[in-house]
Design an enzyme around this catalytic site. Structure first.
Site, mmCIF file in Angstrom:
data_model
loop_
_atom_site.group_PDB
_atom_site.id
_atom_site.type_symbol
_atom_site.label_atom_id
_atom_site.label_comp_id
_atom_site.label_asym_id
_atom_site.label_seq_id
_atom_site.Cartn_x
_atom_site.Cartn_y
_atom_site.Cartn_z
ATOM 1 N N LYS A 116 0.862 -1.207 -0.111
ATOM 2 C CA LYS A 116 0.085 0.094 0.001
ATOM 3 C C LYS A 116 0.755 1.226 0.108
ATOM 4 O O LYS A 116 0.369 2.237 -0.599
ATOM 5 C CB LYS A 116 -0.796 0.157 1.227
ATOM 6 C CG LYS A 116 -2.230 -1.094 0.934
ATOM 7 C CD LYS A 116 -3.441 -0.514 1.906
ATOM 8 C CE LYS A 116 -4.588 -1.367 1.636
ATOM 9 N NZ LYS A 116 -5.702 -1.571 2.457
ATOM 10 N N LYS A 198 -7.221 -11.570 -8.111
ATOM 11 C CA LYS A 198 -8.350 -11.894 -7.491
ATOM 12 C C LYS A 198 -9.599 -10.845 -7.815
ATOM 13 O O LYS A 198 -8.992 -9.754 -8.392
ATOM 14 C CB LYS A 198 -8.197 -11.535 -5.983
ATOM 15 C CG LYS A 198 -8.921 -12.238 -4.760
ATOM 16 C CD LYS A 198 -8.098 -11.997 -3.538
ATOM 17 C CE LYS A 198 -8.834 -11.032 -2.967
ATOM 18 N NZ LYS A 198 -8.647 -11.013 -1.226
ATOM 19 N N LYS A 201 -12.746 -4.718 -7.106
ATOM 20 C CA LYS A 201 -13.528 -3.310 -7.678
ATOM 21 C C LYS A 201 -12.759 -2.506 -8.604
ATOM 22 O O LYS A 201 -13.261 -1.760 -9.456
ATOM 23 C CB LYS A 201 -14.145 -2.699 -6.374
ATOM 24 C CG LYS A 201 -13.001 -2.180 -5.517
ATOM 25 C CD LYS A 201 -13.459 -1.450 -4.380
ATOM 26 C CE LYS A 201 -12.530 -0.938 -3.617
ATOM 27 N NZ LYS A 201 -11.702 -1.672 -2.810
#
Ligand code: TRP
Length: 334
Positions: A116, A198, A201
């Site tokens: 991140k 995976k 969104k």
């Protein structure tokens, strides 16, 4: 004679994006199935979402709409404790204490932090760094036996166990040491357009949202990536045909059919028949969920009541642990 004490389970999902088929098949569906065997706590981790910048109006809307979607997926608020993380102050309170029992070094080794901070290089805030500590507090407050999570969250449950063990070794048995529970069947649903990753969104073309219209769902399945060898045969080969394998997994999970049964069903028929069939199975599986969620989303009074009761029940358990911790570390009690 008496009913055995049920084992306790707890998990959270960040309301940072709309819920999709991967969330449903990989997590929520399993949660709904275990209500008879476990005492379950599920919450929306809104505190965690602001480690990445959020639009306040969107976050507010998702935090309530997702509750409707969870209930529509079969999570009964009478039988499960459903709540919003920020409604239970004990999460933030315990997180502070645990911050002082977590080492800088161990947090710097977390893969999610590394990923991140590379992705959001303009906002490497302290919350992103101490994210696992808040998550440890989320878990340890409730003394759960199991924490069902995706593979990507396993490291976070492990650091939680380390923190709990460290704390217990100083102060005695304060926290139960929880086990991660990594779901097997249907655990991983991949993106329809990027079957190597995976379902997410962030790739909306290959992502089937729970609130998608039937036409949107059909379109996404028609365009699903199959394989590059143009074999046009419905055969399970995860290595060489990850797209086909993913579609077969989705179909298997929804219909209860086995992989060999699915291969037989579509023998000689090719992707032109197979892809719309999977799409249709998804449309039918999601239809009652969407309709019920739409109905519930209009009933804010009911949803607020669920959140209120959930926060009350959660606080009762959480505050008990927090009081014990405050006492152990030496905070003066009146
Ligand atoms: N970090 C988890 C995720 O992104 C969400 C989460 C927050 C969680 N607190 C938790 C999951 C506690 C399990 C238990 O998926």
């Amino acid at each position: 004679m008496e009913e055995l004490q049920k084992k306790r389970m707890l998990s959270g999902i960040q309301p940072s994006g709309d819920l999709h088929l991967g969330n449903y098949l990989g997590a929520i569906k399993n949660w709904a199935d275990r209500v008879n065997d476990y005492e379950c706590f599920y919450f929306m981790a809104d505190l965690h979402t602001i480690t990445v910048r959020q639009d306040p109006a969107e976050l507010r809307k998702r935090s309530i709409n997702q509750l409707a979607q969870y209930i529509a997926c079969g999570l009964d608020p009478e039988q499960n404790v459903l709540f919003l993380q920020s409604h239970v102050p004990a999460h933030s309170q315990l997180a502070w204490v645990l911050n002082c029992y977590t080492m800088f070094g161990e947090l710097s080794r977390m893969t999610q932090f590394k990923d991140k901070s590379a992705k959001y290089e303009n906002n490497i805030n302290a919350g992103l760094f101490t994210y696992p500590v808040l998550m440890a507090a989320d878990i340890l407050l409730y003394q759960p036996d199991y924490v069902p999570v995706g593979e990507d969250q396993k490291q976070h449950v492990e650091i939680c166990r380390d923190i709990a063990q460290r704390f217990n070794s100083i102060y005695g048995d304060v926290f139960k040491i929880p086990e991660p529970l990594i779901a097997k069947t249907g655990a991983r649903i991949y993106g329809l357009s990027t079957p190597g990753d995976k379902m997410s969104k962030s790739v909306p073309d290959g992502c089937v949202f729970l609130m998608d219209s039937p036409d949107d769902i059909r379109r996404k399945f028609k365009r699903a990536v199959t394989d590059s060898d143009r074999e046009n045969c419905v055969r399970y080969d995860k290595e060489n045909k990850p797209g086909v394998a993913n579609l077969m997994n989705i179909y298997a999970t929804l219909t209860g059919k086995t992989i060999p049964e699915i291969e037989a069903e579509f023998a000689g028929q090719g992707y032109g028949v197979f892809k719309p069939a999977v799409g249709e199975a998804v449309v039918e599986a999601l239809r009652p969920i969407r309709e019920e969620a739409e109905r519930l989303m209009k009933d804010k009074a009911y949803l607020n009541e669920v959140y209120l009761k959930g926060a009350e029940k959660a606080s009762y358990v959480a505050n008990k642990t927090l009081r014990k911790v405050y006492k152990k570390v030496g905070f003066y009690q009146i």
